[in-house]
Design a protein around this motif. Structure first.
Motif, PDB file in Angstrom:
ATOM      1  N   UNK A 242      56.127  72.447  54.864  1.00  0.00           N
ATOM      2  CA  UNK A 242      55.385  72.498  53.612  1.00  0.00           C
ATOM      3  C   UNK A 242      56.240  72.047  52.435  1.00  0.00           C
ATOM      4  N   UNK A 243      57.536  72.343  52.479  1.00  0.00           N
ATOM      5  CA  UNK A 243      58.426  71.844  51.432  1.00  0.00           C
ATOM      6  C   UNK A 243      58.373  70.327  51.370  1.00  0.00           C
ATOM      7  N   UNK A 244      58.527  69.686  52.516  1.00  0.00           N
ATOM      8  CA  UNK A 244      58.502  68.219  52.550  1.00  0.00           C
ATOM      9  C   UNK A 244      57.128  67.685  52.184  1.00  0.00           C
ATOM     10  N   UNK A 245      56.076  68.334  52.664  1.00  0.00           N
ATOM     11  CA  UNK A 245      54.719  67.847  52.408  1.00  0.00           C
ATOM     12  C   UNK A 245      54.377  67.920  50.926  1.00  0.00           C
ATOM     13  N   UNK A 246      54.757  69.006  50.260  1.00  0.00           N
ATOM     14  CA  UNK A 246      54.482  69.132  48.831  1.00  0.00           C
ATOM     15  C   UNK A 246      55.301  68.112  48.041  1.00  0.00           C
ATOM     16  N   UNK A 247      56.543  67.927  48.414  1.00  0.00           N
ATOM     17  CA  UNK A 247      57.365  66.927  47.726  1.00  0.00           C
ATOM     18  C   UNK A 247      56.745  65.538  47.847  1.00  0.00           C
ATOM     19  N   UNK A 248      56.242  65.206  49.033  1.00  0.00           N
ATOM     20  CA  UNK A 248      55.643  63.888  49.255  1.00  0.00           C
ATOM     21  C   UNK A 248      54.259  63.770  48.632  1.00  0.00           C
ATOM     22  N   UNK A 249      53.575  64.896  48.441  1.00  0.00           N
ATOM     23  CA  UNK A 249      52.216  64.858  47.888  1.00  0.00           C
ATOM     24  C   UNK A 249      52.205  64.574  46.393  1.00  0.00           C
ATOM     25  N   UNK A 250      53.313  64.831  45.721  1.00  0.00           N
ATOM     26  CA  UNK A 250      53.378  64.619  44.266  1.00  0.00           C
ATOM     27  C   UNK A 250      53.604  63.140  43.973  1.00  0.00           C
ATOM     28  N   UNK A 251      52.756  62.581  43.148  1.00  0.00           N
ATOM     29  CA  UNK A 251      52.916  61.199  42.698  1.00  0.00           C
ATOM     30  C   UNK A 251      54.033  61.173  41.655  1.00  0.00           C
ATOM     31  N   UNK A 252      55.171  60.574  42.021  1.00  0.00           N
ATOM     32  CA  UNK A 252      56.326  60.555  41.131  1.00  0.00           C
ATOM     33  C   UNK A 252      56.057  59.886  39.803  1.00  0.00           C
ATOM     34  N   UNK A 253      55.161  58.898  39.780  1.00  0.00           N
ATOM     35  CA  UNK A 253      54.849  58.208  38.527  1.00  0.00           C
ATOM     36  C   UNK A 253      54.075  59.092  37.563  1.00  0.00           C
ATOM     37  N   UNK A 254      53.403  60.113  38.098  1.00  0.00           N
ATOM     38  CA  UNK A 254      52.649  61.026  37.245  1.00  0.00           C
ATOM     39  C   UNK A 254      53.436  62.285  36.914  1.00  0.00           C
ATOM     40  N   UNK A 255      54.579  62.472  37.543  1.00  0.00           N
ATOM     41  CA  UNK A 255      55.333  63.712  37.328  1.00  0.00           C
ATOM     42  C   UNK A 255      56.237  63.599  36.112  1.00  0.00           C
ATOM     43  N   UNK A 256      56.156  64.601  35.241  1.00  0.00           N
ATOM     44  CA  UNK A 256      57.006  64.682  34.057  1.00  0.00           C
ATOM     45  C   UNK A 256      57.828  65.965  34.172  1.00  0.00           C
ATOM     46  N   UNK A 257      59.141  65.871  34.390  1.00  0.00           N
ATOM     47  CA  UNK A 257      59.953  67.080  34.550  1.00  0.00           C
ATOM     48  C   UNK A 257      59.989  67.950  33.310  1.00  0.00           C
ATOM     49  N   UNK A 258      59.629  67.396  32.148  1.00  0.00           N
ATOM     50  CA  UNK A 258      59.649  68.163  30.905  1.00  0.00           C
ATOM     51  C   UNK A 258      58.306  68.806  30.594  1.00  0.00           C
ATOM     52  N   UNK A 259      57.302  68.519  31.403  1.00  0.00           N
ATOM     53  CA  UNK A 259      55.976  69.087  31.176  1.00  0.00           C
ATOM     54  C   UNK A 259      55.952  70.565  31.572  1.00  0.00           C
ATOM     55  N   UNK A 260      54.813  71.204  31.301  1.00  0.00           N
ATOM     56  CA  UNK A 260      54.649  72.622  31.648  1.00  0.00           C
ATOM     57  C   UNK A 260      54.115  72.705  33.081  1.00  0.00           C
ATOM     58  N   UNK A 261      54.985  72.376  34.039  1.00  0.00           N
ATOM     59  CA  UNK A 261      54.590  72.371  35.444  1.00  0.00           C
ATOM     60  C   UNK A 261      54.449  73.795  35.968  1.00  0.00           C
ATOM     61  N   UNK A 262      53.506  73.994  36.892  1.00  0.00           N
ATOM     62  CA  UNK A 262      53.189  75.329  37.374  1.00  0.00           C
ATOM     63  C   UNK A 262      53.174  75.383  38.896  1.00  0.00           C
ATOM     64  N   UNK A 263      53.579  76.528  39.411  1.00  0.00           N
ATOM     65  CA  UNK A 263      53.474  76.861  40.838  1.00  0.00           C
ATOM     66  C   UNK A 263      52.697  78.172  40.912  1.00  0.00           C
ATOM     67  N   UNK A 264      51.400  78.081  41.246  1.00  0.00           N
ATOM     68  CA  UNK A 264      50.528  79.252  41.227  1.00  0.00           C
ATOM     69  C   UNK A 264      50.449  79.894  42.602  1.00  0.00           C
ATOM     70  N   UNK A 265      50.364  81.221  42.622  1.00  0.00           N
ATOM     71  CA  UNK A 265      50.469  82.012  43.856  1.00  0.00           C
ATOM     72  C   UNK A 265      51.818  81.695  44.510  1.00  0.00           C
ATOM     73  N   UNK A 266      52.873  81.760  43.702  1.00  0.00           N
ATOM     74  CA  UNK A 266      54.164  81.177  44.064  1.00  0.00           C
ATOM     75  C   UNK A 266      55.019  81.984  45.011  1.00  0.00           C
ATOM     76  N   UNK A 267      54.655  83.245  45.308  1.00  0.00           N
ATOM     77  CA  UNK A 267      55.471  84.031  46.215  1.00  0.00           C
ATOM     78  C   UNK A 267      56.905  84.147  45.739  1.00  0.00           C
ATOM     79  N   UNK A 268      57.845  83.866  46.641  1.00  0.00           N
ATOM     80  CA  UNK A 268      59.269  83.986  46.292  1.00  0.00           C
ATOM     81  C   UNK A 268      59.859  82.653  45.840  1.00  0.00           C
TER      82      UNK A 268
END
Length: 412
Positions: A242-268
């Motif tokens: 799942x770590x690899x799948x989520x990393x690959x699922x994110x479109x890098x061109x749309x990702x902004x590291x400075x944005x208010x990114x969220x991980x919901x139901x994030x567990x640990x």
């Protein structure tokens, strides 16, 4: 008892349904049949008359077997046993693994068609990917719960029942779990016993409401601390997958590291760490989880990223509060954001989808363990302006009907 209950019928099984049951018809009535495979003819006994358009039935014997039928990997769940004495938790164990994945694929595609009205190439072209490990699909469970009956005997429940079935083996479990499992012991007065294999230290027993202790799990070389009673992916290779799948699922061109990114139901913090690992030390991401203990561990597990934090709160309330309190600057950062969510089996639901849609993030990565809930929520996101642009599915639970999916939704 309804007049139909107990009736024995010869049935031609036609297709698979969500929940690990097959579908047959008798005199125009739909019958959901356990322990059967599409293409088979079986002798089944009606167990439930819903007084509507369908019945439920259990397979008693197989008259014409499918080419995909195998000897059940768990003798305690075999069709050779009386239905009421079959252990639950391995409802696909009589099906060869490759065909299990095909049936799961059919359920995913059908769910998207029925509940999200999707027949795109992305929706119909999905496959269910096999995880590394034993090719026969056994030996993967790192966590097992045994329920305890009135006499103190531990065991799994029978399918669709709270009746404890004593067993002598746990073939889906890892070797360490099987060795540690107290199958012949007695636990009078307890409700359940958990056997947990952590990344270090071997297997351990957790009896009833025993006080939790801290364990360490690994994804590659990265450590995650959590309570031994807390949630962690069950398959030995699931967290890495799942770590690899989520990393690959994110479109890098749309990702902004400075944005208010969220991980919901994030567990640990597993998936928040996956995002930050891919996009680097400047990544800003907030992991939201209702379990205060898990949030505490997430804060530790994400501490190397200065822009990462963990918040405690019920997601539906937390995200609604965020949406109502955000100023213009916050909203700009949220519109540029990527939101990852991994909700419980029931899905995110209408309230959470509406709140996320109102924030207008650039993209959403949805991790789901239930294809019907996923499809329903994808349909709700479509109404908010988001299209399904990528989808992968994984066989994280061999010999069960469960299937994990990772979907990417992009704002139109």
């Amino acid at each position: 008892m309804a007049e139909s209950q107990g009736q024995q019928l010869e049935l031609d099984v036609t297709n698979i349904a969500h929940g690990g049951i097959s579908v047959a018809r008798h005199e125009g009535r739909v019958i959901f049949v356990g322990d059967a495979i599409p293409g088979e003819r079986v002798l089944a006994r009606v167990t439930e008359d819903s007084k509507s358009s369908f019945w439920r039935a259990d397979t008693l014997s197989v008259i014409e077997p499918s080419e995909h039928r195998q000897m059940h990997v768990w003798s305690s769940a075999s069709v050779a046993r009386k239905p009421e004495d079959r252990a639950g938790g391995a409802e696909f164990g009589h099906i060869v693994p490759a065909h299990q994945r095909e049936l799961k694929r059919q359920v995913v595609v059908d769910s998207l068609k029925r509940f999200a009205k999707l027949e795109s190439d992305v929706a119909t072209g999905v496959t269910v990917e096999e995880l590394p490990g034993d090719p026969d699909g056994t030996g993967w469970r790192t966590r097992v719960r045994l329920h305890v009956d009135a006499s103190g005997r531990p065991g799994p429940y029978a399918a669709r029942s709270h009746r404890v079935i004593p067993v002598t083996e746990l073939p889906l479990a890892t070797a360490a779990i099987q060795e540690a499992a107290p199958l012949a012991a007695r636990f009078v007065g307890e409700e359940h016993v958990d056997i947990v294999q952590a990344g270090t230290g071997g297997a351990r027993l957790i009896v009833g409401q025993q006080k939790p202790t801290t364990i360490t799990e690994y994804v590659g070389e990265r450590e995650f601390r959590l309570a031994d009673t807390g949630f962690w992916q069950v398959h030995t290779h699931a967290a890495q997958t799942l770590t690899s799948a989520v990393q690959e699922a994110i479109d890098g061109e749309l990702f902004d590291p400075r944005a208010h990114n969220l991980d919901l139901y994030g567990g640990v913090g597993l998936l928040a760490a996956a995002v930050a690992d891919r996009f680097g030390s400047s990544t800003r991401i907030t992991s939201v989880e209702s379990d205060k203990a898990a949030t505490g561990f997430a804060s530790h597990n994400l501490s190397e990223w200065i822009g990462a934090e963990a918040a405690t709160g019920r997601v539906e309330k937390w995200i609604a509060q965020l949406a109502s309190s955000a100023n213009s600057h916050d909203r700009a950062r949220l519109r540029a954001s990527t939101i990852v969510l991994d909700p419980p089996r029931s899905g995110a639901g209408k309230q959470v989808v509406q709140s996320i849609g109102g924030l207008q993030p650039a993209q959403i990565v949805y991790v789901a363990c239930d294809p019907v809930a996923l499809a329903r929520d994808i349909g709700l996101f479509a109404d908010r302006g988001y299209d399904l642009t990528a989808l992968r599915a994984f066989d994280l639970f061999p010999h069960t009907h469960h299937v994990e999916a990772v979907a990417t939704l992009t704002r139109r």
